[in-house]
Design a protein around this motif. Sequence first.
Motif, PDB file in Angstrom:
ATOM      1  N   CYS A  56      41.304  32.283  38.730  1.00  0.00           N
ATOM      2  CA  CYS A  56      41.195  33.492  39.556  1.00  0.00           C
ATOM      3  C   CYS A  56      39.969  33.370  40.464  1.00  0.00           C
ATOM      4  CB  CYS A  56      41.051  34.701  38.638  1.00  0.00           C
ATOM      5  SG  CYS A  56      40.638  36.229  39.507  1.00  0.00           S
ATOM      6  N   CYS A  59      37.279  36.178  39.102  1.00  0.00           N
ATOM      7  CA  CYS A  59      36.643  36.171  37.778  1.00  0.00           C
ATOM      8  C   CYS A  59      36.690  34.825  37.059  1.00  0.00           C
ATOM      9  CB  CYS A  59      37.267  37.244  36.892  1.00  0.00           C
ATOM     10  SG  CYS A  59      38.915  36.820  36.291  1.00  0.00           S
ATOM     11  N   CYS A  68      43.729  37.262  39.306  1.00  0.00           N
ATOM     12  CA  CYS A  68      44.504  37.317  38.066  1.00  0.00           C
ATOM     13  C   CYS A  68      45.027  38.729  37.807  1.00  0.00           C
ATOM     14  CB  CYS A  68      43.631  36.864  36.898  1.00  0.00           C
ATOM     15  SG  CYS A  68      42.343  38.045  36.462  1.00  0.00           S
ATOM     16  N   CYS A  71      42.111  41.313  37.055  1.00  0.00           N
ATOM     17  CA  CYS A  71      41.390  41.784  38.248  1.00  0.00           C
ATOM     18  C   CYS A  71      42.276  42.697  39.104  1.00  0.00           C
ATOM     19  CB  CYS A  71      40.910  40.610  39.092  1.00  0.00           C
ATOM     20  SG  CYS A  71      39.502  39.750  38.391  1.00  0.00           S
TER      21      CYS A  71
HETATM   22 ZN   LIG Z   1      40.422  37.679  37.725  1.00  0.00          ZN
END
Ligand SMILES: [Zn+2]
Length: 188
Positions: A56, A59, A68, A71
């Motif tokens: 991602c 993150c 992702c 998130c």
């Molecule tokens: Zn993420």
Amino acid sequence: MSISRFEELVASFARLPGVGKKSAQKYAYFVALGDPFFGQNLAHQIEEAVRFLHSCERCGFIAEGEICEICADELRNHDLLCVVESAKDIITIENSRSYDGLYFVLKSTDELLNLERAIEQNGSKELIFALTPGLASDAVMLLVENELSAKLPELKFSKIAQGVPTGVSLENIDLLSLSKALKDRNNI
Ligand SMILES: [Zn+2]
């Protein structure tokens, strides 16, 4: 299948984390001869995973798109940002079902700028450190706090409670202790 082809397959399995030579031989035999249908299927899944999965951008967790599912989930608590060492730790914490905030995978302190950007993008109010307890992570927490508190004076810092033993990584902690450690986190 020639012996060298078989040996190559064994060698590849042996490169997987935690797999010794004996297990590698068992896996190679199983996928090639024991259950070839499963073997085909596994090869396909690995190919697809390598092709479609990546980290991602926000993150560091596993994602198929740019960011992702965690998130992208607007229902999660955007006030909390949990800092972990690896994407595996996110899976562990998710399995404990004791946290509904967001995450950031901090592989090294070189990624402070990315962390800062994630805090801004998510609107985080509290940074929760869930690192393997020990001197190294104490140093990381101190550094991150020093760097960020100057720029983001409103940001709160906390770490998971001491129930987590020194030197034991998150994946080896039972889920009950982990959810307690998250709930009883200490301000730092
Ligand atoms: Zn993420």
